[in-house]
Motif scaffolding. Structure first.
Motif, PDB file in Angstrom:
ATOM      1  N   LEU A 361      -0.834  17.560  -4.342  1.00  0.00           N
ATOM      2  CA  LEU A 361      -0.119  16.427  -3.768  1.00  0.00           C
ATOM      3  C   LEU A 361      -0.284  16.404  -2.252  1.00  0.00           C
ATOM      4  O   LEU A 361      -0.478  15.352  -1.644  1.00  0.00           O
ATOM      5  N   SER A 362      -0.252  17.574  -1.645  1.00  0.00           N
ATOM      6  CA  SER A 362      -0.424  17.655  -0.200  1.00  0.00           C
ATOM      7  C   SER A 362      -1.802  17.140   0.210  1.00  0.00           C
ATOM      8  O   SER A 362      -1.939  16.376   1.174  1.00  0.00           O
ATOM      9  N   ASN A 363      -2.840  17.548  -0.534  1.00  0.00           N
ATOM     10  CA  ASN A 363      -4.192  17.080  -0.230  1.00  0.00           C
ATOM     11  C   ASN A 363      -4.317  15.574  -0.402  1.00  0.00           C
ATOM     12  O   ASN A 363      -4.983  14.887   0.391  1.00  0.00           O
ATOM     13  N   LEU A 364      -3.720  15.076  -1.448  1.00  0.00           N
ATOM     14  CA  LEU A 364      -3.757  13.643  -1.709  1.00  0.00           C
ATOM     15  C   LEU A 364      -3.120  12.864  -0.571  1.00  0.00           C
ATOM     16  O   LEU A 364      -3.694  11.905  -0.039  1.00  0.00           O
ATOM     17  N   LEU A 365      -1.922  13.267  -0.200  1.00  0.00           N
ATOM     18  CA  LEU A 365      -1.223  12.568   0.875  1.00  0.00           C
ATOM     19  C   LEU A 365      -1.993  12.657   2.186  1.00  0.00           C
ATOM     20  O   LEU A 365      -2.015  11.696   2.972  1.00  0.00           O
ATOM     21  N   GLN A 366      -2.636  13.795   2.413  1.00  0.00           N
ATOM     22  CA  GLN A 366      -3.414  13.940   3.646  1.00  0.00           C
ATOM     23  C   GLN A 366      -4.620  13.001   3.637  1.00  0.00           C
ATOM     24  O   GLN A 366      -4.971  12.413   4.663  1.00  0.00           O
ATOM     25  N   ALA A 367      -5.269  12.851   2.451  1.00  0.00           N
ATOM     26  CA  ALA A 367      -6.416  11.954   2.356  1.00  0.00           C
ATOM     27  C   ALA A 367      -6.029  10.529   2.711  1.00  0.00           C
ATOM     28  O   ALA A 367      -6.770   9.816   3.399  1.00  0.00           O
ATOM     29  N   VAL A 368      -4.870  10.088   2.248  1.00  0.00           N
ATOM     30  CA  VAL A 368      -4.408   8.740   2.570  1.00  0.00           C
ATOM     31  C   VAL A 368      -4.011   8.651   4.038  1.00  0.00           C
ATOM     32  O   VAL A 368      -4.337   7.683   4.733  1.00  0.00           O
ATOM     33  N   THR A 369      -3.329   9.672   4.540  1.00  0.00           N
ATOM     34  CA  THR A 369      -2.903   9.680   5.943  1.00  0.00           C
ATOM     35  C   THR A 369      -4.091   9.595   6.886  1.00  0.00           C
ATOM     36  O   THR A 369      -4.033   8.913   7.925  1.00  0.00           O
ATOM     37  N   ASP A 370      -5.186  10.249   6.540  1.00  0.00           N
ATOM     38  CA  ASP A 370      -6.371  10.239   7.390  1.00  0.00           C
ATOM     39  C   ASP A 370      -7.001   8.856   7.507  1.00  0.00           C
ATOM     40  O   ASP A 370      -7.830   8.618   8.390  1.00  0.00           O
ATOM     41  N   LEU A 371      -6.618   7.956   6.620  1.00  0.00           N
ATOM     42  CA  LEU A 371      -7.142   6.591   6.677  1.00  0.00           C
ATOM     43  C   LEU A 371      -6.288   5.676   7.551  1.00  0.00           C
ATOM     44  O   LEU A 371      -6.484   4.469   7.561  1.00  0.00           O
ATOM     45  N   ASP A 372      -5.337   6.243   8.263  1.00  0.00           N
ATOM     46  CA  ASP A 372      -4.485   5.499   9.201  1.00  0.00           C
ATOM     47  C   ASP A 372      -3.771   4.327   8.536  1.00  0.00           C
ATOM     48  O   ASP A 372      -3.930   3.170   8.937  1.00  0.00           O
ATOM     49  N   PRO A 373      -2.963   4.598   7.517  1.00  0.00           N
ATOM     50  CA  PRO A 373      -2.260   3.495   6.852  1.00  0.00           C
ATOM     51  C   PRO A 373      -1.239   2.852   7.774  1.00  0.00           C
ATOM     52  O   PRO A 373      -0.586   3.542   8.559  1.00  0.00           O
ATOM     53  N   PRO A 374      -1.090   1.533   7.721  1.00  0.00           N
ATOM     54  CA  PRO A 374      -0.061   0.871   8.520  1.00  0.00           C
ATOM     55  C   PRO A 374       1.328   1.370   8.150  1.00  0.00           C
ATOM     56  O   PRO A 374       1.564   1.860   7.032  1.00  0.00           O
ATOM     57  N   GLU A 375       2.257   1.226   9.078  1.00  0.00           N
ATOM     58  CA  GLU A 375       3.633   1.632   8.827  1.00  0.00           C
ATOM     59  C   GLU A 375       4.179   0.898   7.607  1.00  0.00           C
ATOM     60  O   GLU A 375       3.943  -0.298   7.431  1.00  0.00           O
ATOM     61  N   GLY A 376       4.881   1.625   6.787  1.00  0.00           N
ATOM     62  CA  GLY A 376       5.465   1.038   5.584  1.00  0.00           C
ATOM     63  C   GLY A 376       4.643   1.235   4.333  1.00  0.00           C
ATOM     64  O   GLY A 376       5.111   0.935   3.225  1.00  0.00           O
ATOM     65  N   SER A 377       3.390   1.739   4.466  1.00  0.00           N
ATOM     66  CA  SER A 377       2.564   1.988   3.281  1.00  0.00           C
ATOM     67  C   SER A 377       3.214   3.062   2.407  1.00  0.00           C
ATOM     68  O   SER A 377       3.764   4.041   2.917  1.00  0.00           O
ATOM     69  N   VAL A 378       3.150   2.871   1.107  1.00  0.00           N
ATOM     70  CA  VAL A 378       3.724   3.813   0.148  1.00  0.00           C
ATOM     71  C   VAL A 378       2.561   4.487  -0.578  1.00  0.00           C
ATOM     72  O   VAL A 378       1.786   3.831  -1.271  1.00  0.00           O
ATOM     73  N   ALA A 379       2.427   5.805  -0.441  1.00  0.00           N
ATOM     74  CA  ALA A 379       1.186   6.496  -0.775  1.00  0.00           C
ATOM     75  C   ALA A 379       0.828   6.477  -2.250  1.00  0.00           C
ATOM     76  O   ALA A 379      -0.343   6.437  -2.600  1.00  0.00           O
ATOM     77  N   LEU A 380       1.809   6.513  -3.160  1.00  0.00           N
ATOM     78  CA  LEU A 380       1.519   6.807  -4.561  1.00  0.00           C
ATOM     79  C   LEU A 380       1.625   5.618  -5.500  1.00  0.00           C
ATOM     80  O   LEU A 380       1.613   5.795  -6.724  1.00  0.00           O
ATOM     81  N   VAL A 381       1.728   4.406  -4.976  1.00  0.00           N
ATOM     82  CA  VAL A 381       1.752   3.204  -5.805  1.00  0.00           C
ATOM     83  C   VAL A 381       0.817   2.179  -5.186  1.00  0.00           C
ATOM     84  O   VAL A 381       0.401   2.310  -4.036  1.00  0.00           O
ATOM     85  N   ALA A 382       0.494   1.126  -5.934  1.00  0.00           N
ATOM     86  CA  ALA A 382      -0.256   0.014  -5.361  1.00  0.00           C
ATOM     87  C   ALA A 382       0.681  -0.783  -4.461  1.00  0.00           C
ATOM     88  O   ALA A 382       1.786  -1.144  -4.870  1.00  0.00           O
ATOM     89  N   ASN A 383       0.265  -1.049  -3.234  1.00  0.00           N
ATOM     90  CA  ASN A 383       1.097  -1.736  -2.243  1.00  0.00           C
ATOM     91  C   ASN A 383       0.747  -3.220  -2.192  1.00  0.00           C
ATOM     92  O   ASN A 383      -0.388  -3.587  -1.855  1.00  0.00           O
ATOM     93  N   TYR A 384       1.704  -4.070  -2.488  1.00  0.00           N
ATOM     94  CA  TYR A 384       1.531  -5.518  -2.403  1.00  0.00           C
ATOM     95  C   TYR A 384       2.565  -6.066  -1.421  1.00  0.00           C
ATOM     96  O   TYR A 384       3.784  -5.937  -1.674  1.00  0.00           O
ATOM     97  N   PRO A 385       2.146  -6.650  -0.295  1.00  0.00           N
ATOM     98  CA  PRO A 385       3.137  -7.347   0.533  1.00  0.00           C
ATOM     99  C   PRO A 385       3.931  -8.301  -0.355  1.00  0.00           C
ATOM    100  O   PRO A 385       3.357  -9.051  -1.153  1.00  0.00           O
ATOM    101  N   ASN A 386       5.244  -8.256  -0.248  1.00  0.00           N
ATOM    102  CA  ASN A 386       6.099  -8.902  -1.244  1.00  0.00           C
ATOM    103  C   ASN A 386       6.132 -10.417  -1.073  1.00  0.00           C
ATOM    104  O   ASN A 386       6.736 -10.943  -0.142  1.00  0.00           O
TER     105      ASN A 386
END
Length: 661
Positions: A361-386
């Motif tokens: 889980l730590s590696n996974l979260l780091q992989a997403v973090t390294d992609l510079d996600p915008p504030e509010g991104s939720v790492a483990l689900v598909a993100n759809y602006p509501n």
């Protein structure tokens, strides 16, 4: 068929529908309203989205009547004894649903569709051509998307690449997460770099990202058509980075009305803090809104929303239907759509809190973090602006995620409904029969045991007025097993009174086709964790699923021989509601078929005795409880789900993505 000039136009339109990259873009908003409401059936006004209605009307008025006429007059699949013109006048309405379950479900669904494809010399009936709708979920969504975006290419050539314009087909010999093997560092590195580059572009454009974006890009390499054996590891190839789900509209088969209307099913959670408090191993409660993705819309018929947004504006943030910023195009990436329907990574939060998976889980979260996600991104689900922020449905219910900035979309089977029946039960779609292909891994042997049907029966009762009723089924999974219903196709809901036709008391016939060991002619129970198949395994799997879908319910005295009446019995079932609407009595041939394949509570004990006599009374792995009340009483329905399930599948995929770090 379209003429050659029209084909050129269609090809040009399809090319124009490709986004220039994986990243969505900001555009000016249209003057028209962006939210469409689907109505409230209690007021008699539930409707289809206009574009879907137009497509279905064209298909049902101009394409399907001749196909139904040919089917009913085809003696190769048996004679019902009905007048074809009378039945066609009753407008049969069929849907097909393909379950989740990773590549196993994809292949089981594909092999079944090949058995329902009228272009083949041997078929159980041309149900693929006759269906009004084709729904997929998770692994089933990969099959549906691939079939639709590849213009209904015949299944074997689509999957294997043989006799196809595509090179390599689905290329399942390359692992989805480590396509060059665990030691293929250089090629795998290029692969991961390409995935990350695409997702980073989306983040740089200001859109939330998660592991689902990486997952969806990986799926695109296999199930779309821009990746070949030669360019698989090329960082210069596009790999369908800009292919949109809405691009289905521009395929030849869709433009000519020859394609069943494709739908992908998902569900949602409210936020990271939402957790189930009971002992179920599902992750999302049935009360949460389930969403569907179609070529024209994203939304839900459920009473908690009963609304949609046009697919080309998906990703636009709205408050009470009004844009809070500029609108969005190109959010409906086809890989992301498939990934969303199979986004089960949030299951890790429910199922794995110990040290065993903490490093993954730590590696996974780091992989997403390294992609510079915008504030509010939720790492483990598909993100759809509501797009449904501060939205109030017309139904008197409230939308549970109305107050959230990000609509958190997850695997459609996380609430236990692994076969996508709910979209096909919407009243406005008025389906007569649904062929339910269940490739779930409900048991320790990785076969189906009715879990999904039990969950859907309960879900329908939560907001029953938005849906047709669900037919009576056994109370729980153990009863499915005890009655032998997990080893053969079964029809649920055969009999309904003439007085109840056309109102809420109506329901479709569910043709349940579970993956099982019973009469299976080959291995179709591979683990959900298996993310690659050798070519020989792929072919043998397709062959086995194809044969299984054509064998029906063999006579117990000759269990290796297919039921010669199965094609006729299937035909009798899919036209039975149209027969009834036309005021035509069942023929003796069809009555005999329905006597053989239809289930009702009255024959449950008889089936148990027959199953025990046959020596097939094995326990349901993880099946579990269920009350003894009537199947039609919602509070009595048990939702006992198999141990592991979606949570274990999430762990397998997370383990693969740890390679990204």
């Amino acid at each position: 068929m379209l003429q050659s000039a029209a084909l050129v136009v269609a090809a040009a339109a399809l090319a124009a529908a490709q986004a220039p990259s994986y990243a969505p873009i900001r555009v000016d908003c249209p003057s028209a309203a962006l939210i469409g409401r689907l109505g409230d059936p209690t007021r008699g006004n539930q409707t289809l989205p206009p574009d879907e209605q137009q497509y279905i009307d064209n298909r049902r008025n101009n394409v399907l009547p001749d196909l139904w006429q040919q089917y009913l007059n085809d003696n190769a699949t048996g004679s019902t004894g009905y007048s074809a013109s009378e039945i066609v006048g009753g407008q049969p309405n069929l849907g097909i649903a393909i379950s989740g379950g990773g590549l196993r479900a994809s292949l089981y669904g594909a092999g079944t569709l090949s058995a329902l494809d009228g272009r083949n010399s041997s078929t159980a009936g041309p149900l693929l051509q006759l269906a009004s709708y084709l729904a997929g979920l998770s692994g089933g969504s990969w099959t549906v998307t691939s079939v639709a975006l590849n213009d209904l290419e015949p299944i074997y050539s689509l999957v294997t690449g043989a006799n196809s314009s595509r090179t390599g087909g689905w290329q399942l010999d390359r692992d989805i997460l480590a396509p060059s093997g665990l030691l293929g560092f250089s090629d795998n590195g290029n692969y991961y770099d390409s995935l990350e580059e695409d997702v980073r572009a989306k983040a740089a454009a200001g859109f939330p990202i998660s592991i689902t974006d990486l997952w969806g890009r990986a799926l695109a390499y296999h199930f779309l058509n821009g990746t070949t054996e030669d360019n698989f590891f090329s960082t210069d190839a596009a790999h369908d980075q800009g292919t949109l789900f809405s691009s289905i509209r521009y395929t030849t088969s869709f433009q000519s009305g020859q394609m069943p209307y494709p739908i992908l099913a998902t569900t949602s959670r409210i936020n990271e803090n939402q957790q189930l408090t009971n002992d179920s191993t599902s992750v999302i409660p049935l009360e949460n809104t389930g969403f569907e993705i179609s070529p024209f819309t994203f939304g839900s018929f459920e009473a908690t929303l009963a609304a949609y947004i046009p697919l080309e504006y998906l990703g636009t943030q709205l408050s009470n239907g009004q844009p809070t910023n500029r609108c969005v195009n190109y959010f409906d990436n086809a890989g992301f759509a498939m990934g969303s329907s199979a986004s089960l990574f949030n299951a890790v939060q429910e199922g794995f809190v110990g040290a065993t998976f903490s490093s993954l889980l730590s590696n996974l979260l780091q992989a997403v973090t390294d992609l510079d996600p915008p504030e509010g991104s939720v790492a483990l689900v598909a993100n759809y602006p509501n797009s449904f922020g501060n939205f109030t449905p017309d139904t008197g219910y409230s939308f549970e995620s109305a107050g959230e900035q990000i609509l958190q979309v997850t695997d459609g089977g996380e609430d236990g409904q692994n076969v996508p029946l709910m979209p096909l039960l919407a009243k406005a779609r008025a389906l007569d029969a649904i062929f339910a292909v269940d490739g779930s891994a409900d048991t320790s042997e990785t076969y189906a045991n009715g879990t999904s049907l039990v969950a859907t029966a309960q879900k329908v009762e939560l907001h029953a007025h938005n849906y047709t009723r669900f037919p009576d089924i056994p109370h729980n999974q153990q009863e499915f097993v005890d009655q032998g219903l997990t080893t053969r196709p079964t029809f649920f809901g055969c009999n309904i009174s003439d007085a109840n036709m056309g109102n809420y008391s109506n329901y479709p016939i569910i043709i349940y086709h579970p993956n099982s060991a019973g009469a299976n002619p080959g291995a179709t129970n591979y683990s959900t964790f298996k993310l690659s198949y050798e070519d020989s395994e792929t072919i043998s799997f397709l062959d086995a699923a194809n044969l299984y879908a054509k064998r029906g319910y063999p006579d117990p005295s000759t269990p290796t021989q297919p039921d010669e009446q199965w094609p006729l019995c299937l035909k009798c079932a899919v036209v039975d509601r149209a027969r009834q609407r036309a005021g035509v009595a069942r023929t003796d041939a069809c009555q005999a078929c329905l006597n053989r394949y239809c289930w009702s509570p009255e024959i449950a004990d008889q089936l148990v005795n027959a199953t025990q006599t046959a020596g097939n009374n094995t326990p349901a792995s993880g099946g579990g409880g269920g009350g003894g009340a009537s199947p039609s009483s919602g509070a009595a329905r048990a939702l006992a789900l198999p141990a592991g399930g979606v949570v274990a599948a999430a762990a397998a995929v997370l383990g693969g993505f740890a390679l990204l770090a």
